[in-house]
Design a protein around this motif. Structure first.
Motif, PDB file in Angstrom:
ATOM      1  N   LEU A 173     -32.426 -44.230 -49.555  1.00  0.00           N
ATOM      2  CA  LEU A 173     -31.105 -44.771 -49.858  1.00  0.00           C
ATOM      3  C   LEU A 173     -30.996 -46.151 -49.227  1.00  0.00           C
ATOM      4  O   LEU A 173     -30.262 -46.348 -48.254  1.00  0.00           O
ATOM      5  N   PRO A 174     -31.746 -47.113 -49.761  1.00  0.00           N
ATOM      6  CA  PRO A 174     -31.783 -48.429 -49.113  1.00  0.00           C
ATOM      7  C   PRO A 174     -30.403 -49.077 -49.092  1.00  0.00           C
ATOM      8  O   PRO A 174     -29.670 -48.921 -50.049  1.00  0.00           O
ATOM      9  N   PRO A 175     -30.016 -49.760 -48.051  1.00  0.00           N
ATOM     10  CA  PRO A 175     -30.764 -49.967 -46.806  1.00  0.00           C
ATOM     11  C   PRO A 175     -30.445 -48.920 -45.744  1.00  0.00           C
ATOM     12  O   PRO A 175     -30.974 -48.980 -44.645  1.00  0.00           O
ATOM     13  N   TRP A 176     -29.624 -47.925 -46.048  1.00  0.00           N
ATOM     14  CA  TRP A 176     -29.137 -47.000 -45.015  1.00  0.00           C
ATOM     15  C   TRP A 176     -30.171 -46.007 -44.522  1.00  0.00           C
ATOM     16  O   TRP A 176     -30.269 -45.761 -43.335  1.00  0.00           O
ATOM     17  N   LEU A 177     -30.899 -45.371 -45.418  1.00  0.00           N
ATOM     18  CA  LEU A 177     -31.861 -44.356 -45.000  1.00  0.00           C
ATOM     19  C   LEU A 177     -33.202 -44.605 -45.672  1.00  0.00           C
ATOM     20  O   LEU A 177     -33.305 -44.596 -46.898  1.00  0.00           O
ATOM     21  N   ASN A 178     -34.202 -44.819 -44.839  1.00  0.00           N
ATOM     22  CA  ASN A 178     -35.556 -45.071 -45.313  1.00  0.00           C
ATOM     23  C   ASN A 178     -36.541 -44.284 -44.476  1.00  0.00           C
ATOM     24  O   ASN A 178     -36.239 -43.896 -43.347  1.00  0.00           O
ATOM     25  N   LEU A 179     -37.691 -44.045 -45.034  1.00  0.00           N
ATOM     26  CA  LEU A 179     -38.773 -43.417 -44.295  1.00  0.00           C
ATOM     27  C   LEU A 179     -39.763 -44.507 -43.915  1.00  0.00           C
ATOM     28  O   LEU A 179     -40.289 -45.201 -44.787  1.00  0.00           O
ATOM     29  N   ARG A 180     -39.990 -44.678 -42.641  1.00  0.00           N
ATOM     30  CA  ARG A 180     -40.912 -45.683 -42.117  1.00  0.00           C
ATOM     31  C   ARG A 180     -41.837 -45.003 -41.116  1.00  0.00           C
ATOM     32  O   ARG A 180     -41.381 -44.512 -40.094  1.00  0.00           O
ATOM     33  N   MET A 181     -43.107 -44.944 -41.422  1.00  0.00           N
ATOM     34  CA  MET A 181     -44.066 -44.259 -40.565  1.00  0.00           C
ATOM     35  C   MET A 181     -44.282 -45.033 -39.278  1.00  0.00           C
ATOM     36  O   MET A 181     -44.518 -46.238 -39.299  1.00  0.00           O
ATOM     37  N   ALA A 182     -44.165 -44.325 -38.169  1.00  0.00           N
ATOM     38  CA  ALA A 182     -44.427 -44.911 -36.855  1.00  0.00           C
ATOM     39  C   ALA A 182     -45.071 -43.845 -35.983  1.00  0.00           C
ATOM     40  O   ALA A 182     -44.527 -42.749 -35.839  1.00  0.00           O
ATOM     41  N   TRP A 183     -46.211 -44.153 -35.427  1.00  0.00           N
ATOM     42  CA  TRP A 183     -46.876 -43.231 -34.504  1.00  0.00           C
ATOM     43  C   TRP A 183     -46.494 -43.652 -33.101  1.00  0.00           C
ATOM     44  O   TRP A 183     -46.978 -44.660 -32.601  1.00  0.00           O
ATOM     45  N   ASN A 184     -45.597 -42.887 -32.499  1.00  0.00           N
ATOM     46  CA  ASN A 184     -45.054 -43.232 -31.185  1.00  0.00           C
ATOM     47  C   ASN A 184     -45.916 -42.634 -30.084  1.00  0.00           C
ATOM     48  O   ASN A 184     -45.971 -41.427 -29.904  1.00  0.00           O
ATOM     49  N   ARG A 185     -46.572 -43.498 -29.327  1.00  0.00           N
ATOM     50  CA  ARG A 185     -47.416 -43.057 -28.227  1.00  0.00           C
ATOM     51  C   ARG A 185     -46.666 -43.060 -26.900  1.00  0.00           C
ATOM     52  O   ARG A 185     -47.197 -42.639 -25.880  1.00  0.00           O
ATOM     53  N   GLY A 186     -45.412 -43.520 -26.923  1.00  0.00           N
ATOM     54  CA  GLY A 186     -44.611 -43.572 -25.696  1.00  0.00           C
ATOM     55  C   GLY A 186     -43.455 -42.596 -25.755  1.00  0.00           C
ATOM     56  O   GLY A 186     -43.529 -41.561 -26.404  1.00  0.00           O
ATOM     57  N   VAL A 187     -42.384 -42.940 -25.055  1.00  0.00           N
ATOM     58  CA  VAL A 187     -41.167 -42.135 -25.097  1.00  0.00           C
ATOM     59  C   VAL A 187     -40.211 -42.803 -26.074  1.00  0.00           C
ATOM     60  O   VAL A 187     -40.662 -43.511 -26.969  1.00  0.00           O
ATOM     61  N   ASN A 188     -38.917 -42.622 -25.925  1.00  0.00           N
ATOM     62  CA  ASN A 188     -37.962 -43.208 -26.871  1.00  0.00           C
ATOM     63  C   ASN A 188     -38.197 -44.699 -27.084  1.00  0.00           C
ATOM     64  O   ASN A 188     -38.437 -45.439 -26.137  1.00  0.00           O
ATOM     65  N   PHE A 189     -38.127 -45.113 -28.331  1.00  0.00           N
ATOM     66  CA  PHE A 189     -38.297 -46.509 -28.742  1.00  0.00           C
ATOM     67  C   PHE A 189     -39.651 -47.068 -28.320  1.00  0.00           C
ATOM     68  O   PHE A 189     -39.815 -48.261 -28.141  1.00  0.00           O
ATOM     69  N   ILE A 234     -27.378 -54.860 -39.774  1.00  0.00           N
ATOM     70  CA  ILE A 234     -28.251 -54.873 -38.596  1.00  0.00           C
ATOM     71  C   ILE A 234     -29.504 -54.080 -38.932  1.00  0.00           C
ATOM     72  O   ILE A 234     -29.438 -52.882 -39.169  1.00  0.00           O
ATOM     73  N   GLU A 235     -30.635 -54.750 -38.970  1.00  0.00           N
ATOM     74  CA  GLU A 235     -31.913 -54.104 -39.297  1.00  0.00           C
ATOM     75  C   GLU A 235     -32.424 -53.335 -38.084  1.00  0.00           C
ATOM     76  O   GLU A 235     -32.630 -53.899 -37.026  1.00  0.00           O
ATOM     77  N   ASN A 236     -32.638 -52.044 -38.250  1.00  0.00           N
ATOM     78  CA  ASN A 236     -33.140 -51.191 -37.178  1.00  0.00           C
ATOM     79  C   ASN A 236     -34.658 -51.128 -37.272  1.00  0.00           C
ATOM     80  O   ASN A 236     -35.193 -50.603 -38.235  1.00  0.00           O
ATOM     81  N   PRO A 237     -35.371 -51.622 -36.258  1.00  0.00           N
ATOM     82  CA  PRO A 237     -36.834 -51.599 -36.312  1.00  0.00           C
ATOM     83  C   PRO A 237     -37.452 -50.264 -35.876  1.00  0.00           C
ATOM     84  O   PRO A 237     -38.657 -50.093 -35.952  1.00  0.00           O
ATOM     85  N   TYR A 238     -36.630 -49.332 -35.420  1.00  0.00           N
ATOM     86  CA  TYR A 238     -37.152 -48.087 -34.844  1.00  0.00           C
ATOM     87  C   TYR A 238     -37.048 -46.913 -35.809  1.00  0.00           C
ATOM     88  O   TYR A 238     -36.123 -46.809 -36.586  1.00  0.00           O
ATOM     89  N   SER A 239     -38.007 -46.005 -35.684  1.00  0.00           N
ATOM     90  CA  SER A 239     -37.993 -44.760 -36.441  1.00  0.00           C
ATOM     91  C   SER A 239     -37.862 -43.609 -35.456  1.00  0.00           C
ATOM     92  O   SER A 239     -38.180 -43.746 -34.278  1.00  0.00           O
ATOM     93  N   PHE A 240     -37.401 -42.472 -35.970  1.00  0.00           N
ATOM     94  CA  PHE A 240     -37.248 -41.282 -35.140  1.00  0.00           C
ATOM     95  C   PHE A 240     -37.518 -40.064 -36.004  1.00  0.00           C
ATOM     96  O   PHE A 240     -37.893 -40.201 -37.166  1.00  0.00           O
ATOM     97  N   ASN A 241     -37.361 -38.872 -35.460  1.00  0.00           N
ATOM     98  CA  ASN A 241     -37.632 -37.657 -36.215  1.00  0.00           C
ATOM     99  C   ASN A 241     -36.604 -36.587 -35.882  1.00  0.00           C
ATOM    100  O   ASN A 241     -35.704 -36.813 -35.075  1.00  0.00           O
TER     101      ASN A 241
END
Length: 157
Positions: A37-53, A126-133
């Motif tokens: 649902l651009p721009p509100w909801l998108n799927l963006r793959m991110a492999w998080n090797r740390g903690v939040n953000f 405001i463009e959000n550069p972060y992904s979550f799950n």
């Protein structure tokens, strides 16, 4: 106690199911991004090797196992806390959310070496550069719930 266990199980299964559907079945790991649902909801793959953000992100295998240990220790501490205190239903549900989410992210770190993040929300220019799950949502909601639904009055018994 049943509310805690059931909530943790449902949260864990829902987290792993959504990760499998999005990352593997829909091919997000290969495609990288899917606009829902651009721009509100998108799927963006991110492999998080740390903690939040991505904080404390490090490719070192040691950091991966430290984060697994921390998540397991926090989950165990919350479980023991809930067993000892026997707080109300909403606190138990909150504890289950936190434990189920933490264990979902632990399994990702064990299997993939990183947490699979894929939800990305943008709003109001405001463009959000972060992904979550789903696990991240559950951990956040569980922590807030534990703050709101524990403490207060002690039992007189």
């Amino acid at each position: 106690m049943r509310a805690l266990g059931l909530t943790a199980l449902i949260t864990f299964v829902l987290d792993q199911l959504t990760k499998w559907l999005v990352v593997q079945w829909a091919g997000l790991a290969v495609r990288g991004e899917i606009d829902l649902l651009p721009p509100w909801l998108n799927l963006r793959m991110a492999w998080n090797r740390g903690v939040n953000f991505g904080l404390m992100a490090n490719d070192a295998d040691l950091m991966r196992w430290i984060l697994i240990g921390v998540a397991l220790a926090i989950s165990l501490w919350v479980l023991i806390w809930m067993l000892r205190e026997r707080p109300g239903r909403w606190a138990m549900i909150s504890g289950g959310l936190l434990i189920g989410g933490a264990l979902g992210n632990v399994l990702d770190r064990v299997i993939y070496g990183a947490v699979a993040d894929f939800l990305n929300m943008t709003c109001c220019g405001i463009e959000n550069p972060y992904s979550f799950n789903v696990a991240d949502i559950a951990i956040f909601a569980g922590a807030i719930g534990l703050i709101l639904f524990t403490g207060g009055k002690k039992n007189k018994a």
